[in-house]
Write a protein that holds these residues in place. Structure first.
Motif, mmCIF file in Angstrom:
data_model
loop_
_atom_site.group_PDB
_atom_site.id
_atom_site.type_symbol
_atom_site.label_atom_id
_atom_site.label_comp_id
_atom_site.label_asym_id
_atom_site.label_seq_id
_atom_site.Cartn_x
_atom_site.Cartn_y
_atom_site.Cartn_z
ATOM 1 N N ILE A 88 0.831 -1.023 -0.074
ATOM 2 C CA ILE A 88 -0.037 0.027 0.000
ATOM 3 C C ILE A 88 0.712 1.154 0.072
ATOM 4 C CG2 ILE A 88 -0.164 0.398 2.541
ATOM 5 C CD1 ILE A 88 -3.216 1.139 1.895
ATOM 6 N N PHE A 89 2.012 1.136 0.668
ATOM 7 C CA PHE A 89 2.873 2.445 0.611
ATOM 8 C C PHE A 89 3.575 2.518 -0.672
ATOM 9 C CE2 PHE A 89 2.844 0.562 5.062
ATOM 10 C CZ PHE A 89 2.403 2.051 5.780
ATOM 11 N N VAL A 90 3.582 1.637 -1.508
ATOM 12 C CA VAL A 90 4.153 1.962 -2.957
ATOM 13 C C VAL A 90 3.038 2.647 -3.712
ATOM 14 C CG1 VAL A 90 4.843 0.670 -5.045
ATOM 15 C CG2 VAL A 90 5.553 -0.284 -2.783
ATOM 16 N N GLY A 91 1.523 2.438 -3.512
ATOM 17 C CA GLY A 91 0.689 3.238 -3.891
ATOM 18 C C GLY A 91 0.756 4.590 -3.545
ATOM 19 N N PHE A 92 1.076 4.650 -2.226
ATOM 20 C CA PHE A 92 1.315 6.163 -1.683
ATOM 21 C C PHE A 92 2.054 6.778 -2.297
ATOM 22 C CE2 PHE A 92 -0.984 4.469 2.517
ATOM 23 C CZ PHE A 92 -2.421 4.749 1.881
ATOM 24 N N PHE A 93 3.223 6.082 -2.433
ATOM 25 C CA PHE A 93 4.494 6.873 -3.017
ATOM 26 C C PHE A 93 4.297 7.334 -4.304
ATOM 27 C CE2 PHE A 93 8.450 6.852 -5.541
ATOM 28 C CZ PHE A 93 8.975 7.859 -5.048
ATOM 29 N N ILE A 94 3.483 6.725 -5.361
ATOM 30 C CA ILE A 94 3.368 7.042 -6.455
ATOM 31 C C ILE A 94 2.316 8.114 -6.753
ATOM 32 C CG2 ILE A 94 2.444 6.215 -8.852
ATOM 33 C CD1 ILE A 94 3.313 3.304 -8.307
ATOM 34 N N THR A 95 1.171 8.037 -5.775
ATOM 35 C CA THR A 95 0.098 8.980 -5.921
ATOM 36 C C THR A 95 0.766 10.288 -5.046
ATOM 37 O OG1 THR A 95 -1.655 7.334 -5.559
ATOM 38 C CG2 THR A 95 -2.140 9.546 -4.846
ATOM 39 N N GLY A 96 1.341 10.133 -4.341
ATOM 40 C CA GLY A 96 2.171 11.468 -3.543
ATOM 41 C C GLY A 96 3.027 12.288 -4.309
ATOM 42 N N LYS A 97 3.534 11.510 -5.429
ATOM 43 C CA LYS A 97 4.502 12.175 -6.359
ATOM 44 C C LYS A 97 3.589 13.302 -7.034
ATOM 45 C CE LYS A 97 7.730 11.426 -10.052
ATOM 46 N NZ LYS A 97 8.423 10.578 -11.005
ATOM 47 N N TYR A 98 2.031 13.201 -7.384
ATOM 48 C CA TYR A 98 1.635 14.049 -8.097
ATOM 49 C C TYR A 98 0.130 14.680 -6.994
ATOM 50 C CZ TYR A 98 3.572 11.387 -11.708
ATOM 51 O OH TYR A 98 4.559 10.872 -12.774
ATOM 52 N N LEU A 99 0.221 14.382 -5.703
ATOM 53 C CA LEU A 99 -0.595 14.816 -5.046
ATOM 54 C C LEU A 99 -1.009 16.087 -5.048
ATOM 55 C CD1 LEU A 99 -2.831 13.857 -2.726
ATOM 56 C CD2 LEU A 99 -1.019 14.196 -1.034
ATOM 57 N N LYS A 100 -0.189 17.072 -5.007
ATOM 58 C CA LYS A 100 -0.439 18.484 -5.081
ATOM 59 C C LYS A 100 -0.974 19.036 -6.368
ATOM 60 C CE LYS A 100 1.745 22.857 -4.342
ATOM 61 N NZ LYS A 100 3.042 23.669 -4.131
ATOM 62 N N LYS A 101 -0.787 18.395 -7.502
ATOM 63 C CA LYS A 101 -1.248 18.877 -8.803
ATOM 64 C C LYS A 101 -2.613 18.131 -8.964
ATOM 65 C CE LYS A 101 2.882 20.044 -11.224
ATOM 66 N NZ LYS A 101 3.750 19.665 -12.326
ATOM 67 N N ILE A 102 -2.698 16.957 -8.308
ATOM 68 C CA ILE A 102 -4.216 16.179 -8.388
ATOM 69 C C ILE A 102 -5.102 16.819 -7.482
ATOM 70 C CG2 ILE A 102 -5.178 14.193 -7.667
ATOM 71 C CD1 ILE A 102 -2.911 12.490 -8.571
ATOM 72 N N SER A 103 -4.658 17.366 -6.248
ATOM 73 C CA SER A 103 -5.576 18.196 -5.384
ATOM 74 C C SER A 103 -6.060 19.499 -6.199
ATOM 75 C CB SER A 103 -4.797 18.355 -4.126
ATOM 76 O OG SER A 103 -4.471 17.199 -3.519
#
Length: 589
Positions: free
Chosen positions: A239-254
């Protein structure tokens, strides 16, 4: 042709009956949902220790509950639509009785420098716009206001045909209006278009298949844990791998989610309206051409907009805690939905503006069609192809009540100029606004308040209501001169119908007489067509010198010591003025 009031009354009865039936259906579904919930809870409690039966009851109960909820939601939409249709028909009857002053006055569209808008009460309380407007979108209302101010004299016959066809579709127009009004939109179309055209893509194209691959990997890993092929902690670490990938784009996704949240309702509303346009059959070229603009894609425009709305709704689920944690951790849902939205924007950002324009066009023209439907006694002017004569029989102002209105015959040849004299309150200003509104309505393609009309298309320019300005440090007289100069410059480059009401009021009577005479002589020499109303009888002498000038008047008579007006347009010069009589009658002097 259908009589509008009868149509509205019949529609109220029909839709009210449907509202009542749908309301009963909604009540029944609500009771049924409660029953399913109670029975499911009771079954789960009873068979708590029998896991097989427990899960069967749980799955069946939830499925049936969700099915009822979906059915309830669909019927609720129909209920709200029918209820809105009842309100629309009730309002039409209300407006027909003369009660429309509560509606939007359109004051934001007023322009004191416009060729005629301020002078003829196009906007404001009791204005033609307030009486006419049935738009349900901001952009549609703006397009309606712009059409009233357009001063466009080409393709009038095409607009007439479009308005005639829409007048014959009252049910479709009302469904369009009701559908649009049920969705509250906070973001203007201009802001939506700006966002779509200026959005910078942040997800690389190779990310397209990553969420699918990652999700499959998550399911395989879960199956491996279930069948004890791998240790459970590895599934937890994944699950932390998924968090890492999503987190890379989190600001722009938000940021993307924040922007799409603001425009989601706009797309939902316009998708529904596009669908109504797509599914309707139109005959005249103007309407068919507009419809064709949303049928050029391999898919329908409404379906394409719906796709984006669904992707936006899916991205909005990130606000759900469970979806945010497990969805992103194991399936990269934020990345998946953001990629879909960005792909959509890339494909359609240039097309959306055209779709929005079509929706706004029909929203505005539905008001015109509604006006034509509401006034079957009015006539569409016969449009003359050459500069000849404008001839109108029994011309009246459309906002005056029929029982109080006095209609007049009016005929003016190209390059003629009328000087109208008359007593105070005899009807000069009302007549000028009536003629002005006839020109505006005829140019738009609307039916006019007359028995017949042969109209040579011409642009309108007026000077009837000049004001001073403290902020601009301009006097009343200077404002008048500025307006007259504007008119003189305008008629140098184009043909206009000029309407003037008591010009040069800001100076003394001698200057006024001399100045008015010179101005009229100048516009006549410029081969302009028009009318000037005045109290200055000396201005009527120009008729003896210039063949193009003709004198007309409105009369006032004293009958049994009471002032009497017949509001009739007559040939000649007014001989009866009433200022002295009124001063004595009101005991002022």
């Amino acid at each position: 042709m259908q009589q509008p009031i009868s149509f509205y009354k019949n529609s109220i009865v029909t839709f009210s009956d449907e509202v009542s039936k749908l309301n009963k259906h909604l009540f029944s579904l609500s009771l049924l949902r409660i029953t399913v919930f109670v029975l499911t809870a009771f079954g789960l409690y009873t068979f708590f220790e029998n896991w097989t039966v427990f899960f069967v009851i749980l799955i069946v109960g939830i499925s049936f509950f969700l099915l009822l909820l979906s059915k309830y939601t669909n019927i609720k939409k129909q209920y709200l639509l029918k209820k809105q249709l009842v309100a629309i028909n009730e309002e039409e009857i209300k407006i027909a009785s003369g009660d429309f002053f509560y509606k939007d006055k359109g004051e934001i569209y007023q322009d004191s420098n416009h060729n005629y808008a301020l002078d003829i009460d196009l906007f404001g309380r009791g204005s033609f716009f307030q009486f006419l407007d049935r738009t349900a979108t901001k952009e549609g209302q703006k397009k309606l206001a712009n059409a009233l101010k357009a001063n466009q004299i080409t393709k009038i016959k095409d607009r007439q045909q479009a308005i005639k066809e829409l007048a014959e579709k009252p049910s479709w127009r009302q469904e369009y209006q009701a559908t649009a009004s049920l969705i509250h939109v906070e973001t203007d179309v201009s802001q939506v278009v700006y966002f779509l055209k200026n959005h910078k893509r942040f997800l690389p194209k190779w990310m397209k298949h990553i969420p699918l691959v990652f999700g499959i990997t998550s399911l395989v890993l879960l199956a491996s844990v279930i069948f004890k092929i791998v240790e459970p902690q590895y599934f937890g670490y994944w699950i932390f791998v998924g968090f890492f990938i999503t987190g890379k784009y989190l600001k722009k996704i938000s940021s993307l989610a924040s922007n799409t949240d603001k425009i989601r309702d706009t797309f939902r509303q316009y998708a529904l309206l596009l669908k109504l346009i797509e599914n309707e059959e139109f005959k005249v070229s103007l309407l068919k051409d507009k419809q064709q603009k949303i049928k050029q894609e391999s898919k329908k425009a409404s379906d394409i907009l719906t796709e984006l709305s669904k992707a936006m709704d899916a991205l909005d689920n990130r606000n759900n805690f469970i979806s945010a944690i497990f969805g992103n951790g194991y399936f990269l849902t934020d990345v998946k939905h953001s990629f879909s939205i960005e792909k959509w924007i890339e494909n359609y950002h240039d097309t959306v503006e055209q779709w929005f324009e079509v929706v706004s066009f029909f929203d505005a023209y539905n008001s015109f069609g509604n006006y034509a439907f509401n006034h079957p006694q009015y006539i569409f002017p016969k449009i003359l192809d050459t500069k000849q004569t404008t001839k109108v029989e029994q011309l009246g102002h459309p906002l005056l009540k029929t029982e109080k209105r006095v209609d007049n015959d009016f005929e003016i040849k190209n390059q003629q100029f009328f000087i109208i004299t008359g007593a105070n309150m005899a009807g000069k200003s009302t007549f000028l606004r009536t003629v002005s509104l006839h020109i505006v309505m005829a140019n738009i393609g609307l039916p006019v308040c007359a028995k017949s009309s042969e109209y040579s298309p011409v642009k309108l320019i007026t000077s009837m209501r000049t004001t001073d300005s403290l902020t601009d440090d301009s006097s009343y007289f200077f404002s008048e001169l500025t307006r007259l100069k504007y008119i003189v410059e305008a008629i140098k480059t184009d043909d206009y119908f000029i309407i003037l009401d008591e010009i040069l009021k800001g100076t003394n009577s001698t200057d006024k007489a001399i100045g008015s005479r010179k101005f009229v002589e100048k516009v006549v020499a410029s081969n302009a067509t028009g009318i000037i109303a005045t109290h200055d009888l000396s201005l009527c002498e120009i008729e003896n010198e210039l063949e193009a000038v003709k004198n007309y008047y409105f009369d006032a008579q004293i009958v049994n010591d009471e002032l009497y007006f017949d509001y009739t347009f007559k040939k000649g010069i007014c001989q009866n003025m009433n200022a002295s009589f009124l001063l004595k009658k009101m005991e002022i002097v």
